[in-house]
Design an enzyme around this catalytic site. Structure first.
Site, mmCIF file in Angstrom:
data_model
loop_
_atom_site.group_PDB
_atom_site.id
_atom_site.type_symbol
_atom_site.label_atom_id
_atom_site.label_comp_id
_atom_site.label_asym_id
_atom_site.label_seq_id
_atom_site.Cartn_x
_atom_site.Cartn_y
_atom_site.Cartn_z
ATOM 1 N N ASN A 45 39.563 -16.165 13.893
ATOM 2 C CA ASN A 45 39.635 -16.880 12.664
ATOM 3 C C ASN A 45 41.091 -17.447 12.711
ATOM 4 O OD1 ASN A 45 41.545 -14.876 11.448
ATOM 5 N ND2 ASN A 45 39.577 -13.624 10.838
ATOM 6 N N GLY A 64 32.574 -9.861 14.178
ATOM 7 C CA GLY A 64 31.869 -10.129 15.221
ATOM 8 C C GLY A 64 32.692 -10.001 16.547
ATOM 9 N N VAL A 65 32.911 -10.921 17.468
ATOM 10 C CA VAL A 65 33.774 -10.733 18.471
ATOM 11 C C VAL A 65 35.042 -10.450 18.250
ATOM 12 C CG1 VAL A 65 33.883 -13.142 19.202
ATOM 13 C CG2 VAL A 65 34.076 -11.400 21.051
ATOM 14 N N ASP A 66 35.622 -11.144 17.341
ATOM 15 C CA ASP A 66 36.991 -11.081 16.931
ATOM 16 C C ASP A 66 37.506 -9.699 16.668
ATOM 17 O OD1 ASP A 66 39.793 -11.825 16.247
ATOM 18 O OD2 ASP A 66 38.786 -12.817 14.324
ATOM 19 N N SER A 90 31.793 -19.894 17.829
ATOM 20 C CA SER A 90 31.182 -20.477 16.413
ATOM 21 C C SER A 90 29.885 -20.194 16.157
ATOM 22 C CB SER A 90 31.446 -22.007 16.351
ATOM 23 O OG SER A 90 32.870 -22.192 16.139
ATOM 24 N N THR A 91 29.097 -19.498 16.968
ATOM 25 C CA THR A 91 27.601 -19.210 16.892
ATOM 26 C C THR A 91 27.201 -17.887 15.857
ATOM 27 O OG1 THR A 91 27.323 -17.957 18.646
ATOM 28 C CG2 THR A 91 27.002 -20.362 19.199
ATOM 29 N N GLY A 92 28.084 -17.469 15.582
ATOM 30 C CA GLY A 92 27.818 -16.365 14.651
ATOM 31 C C GLY A 92 27.824 -16.521 13.152
ATOM 32 N N TYR A 102 29.830 -18.623 11.922
ATOM 33 C CA TYR A 102 30.189 -20.083 11.628
ATOM 34 C C TYR A 102 28.987 -20.801 11.744
ATOM 35 C CZ TYR A 102 35.206 -18.904 11.610
ATOM 36 O OH TYR A 102 36.519 -18.370 11.088
#
Length: 176
Positions: free
Chosen positions: A30, A38-40, A123-125, A127
């Site tokens: 972000n 998520g991955v972040d 961006s697929t989660g 976002y």
């Protein structure tokens, strides 16, 4: 440095990017770079508290841009943080911004002299970028970036956390 003739093939694997052994991994971050979902969140948790301290010094990141940090407790030596676009309706430059995330991540990896890089499905989660469109954009952009200039990369991998992403990225690699 690689030439266009020996450009790396794109691989797709099902797994957890924080457990993978790459010179660099890409974090779907972000704009604060201080961790999230998520991955972040998984990358921040696995890398340890020193990552937050370094990210504070990086001063955030704009959508479509990248910032680089150390990997800390990860197997990866470097983390390339990029902020993907939030999908709204597809008419607000989302695809161009997503392409910038992938292109600038490849350039950052080359500047680091990285031989291997792991990408999540940016961006697929949360976002909400449509998975098939995101996969096609990622594959097209990375192939163009690798063909445009010599690269240190010998291994480019899309690390997919679930089967739906794995299937979408596999289709994109095979057909685009």
């Amino acid at each position: 440095m690689q030439t266009q003739a020996d450009e790396p093939t794109l691989e797709v694997v099902l797994g957890n990017i924080v457990q993978m052994d790459f010179d660099a991994i890409v974090n779907a971050a972000n704009s604060s770079l201080l961790g999230g979902d998520g991955v972040d969140g998984a990358i921040h948790k696995a890398a340890g508290p020193d990552l937050v301290h370094e990210c504070l010094l990086l001063g955030g990141c704009k959508t479509g841009e990248v910032k680089v940090s150390k990997g800390y407790n990860l197997k990866a030596k470097h983390i390339i943080h990029t902020v993907g676009p939030v999908w709204q309706d597809g008419n607000r430059g989302e695809e161009k911004l997503l392409a910038q995330c992938y292109a600038k991540s490849v350039r950052a990896a080359n500047e680091l002299g990285a031989k291997s890089i792991g990408f999540p499905a940016i961006s697929t989660g949360r976002y909400r970028f449509p998975l098939d469109k995101a996969a096609k954009t990622a594959v097209k952009t990375i192939r163009a970036e690798l063909a445009a200039a010599p690269s240190s990369l010998t291994r480019v991998v899309f690390v997919c956390f679930d089967q739906a992403a794995n299937d979408a990225f596999t289709r994109a690699v095979e057909h685009h």
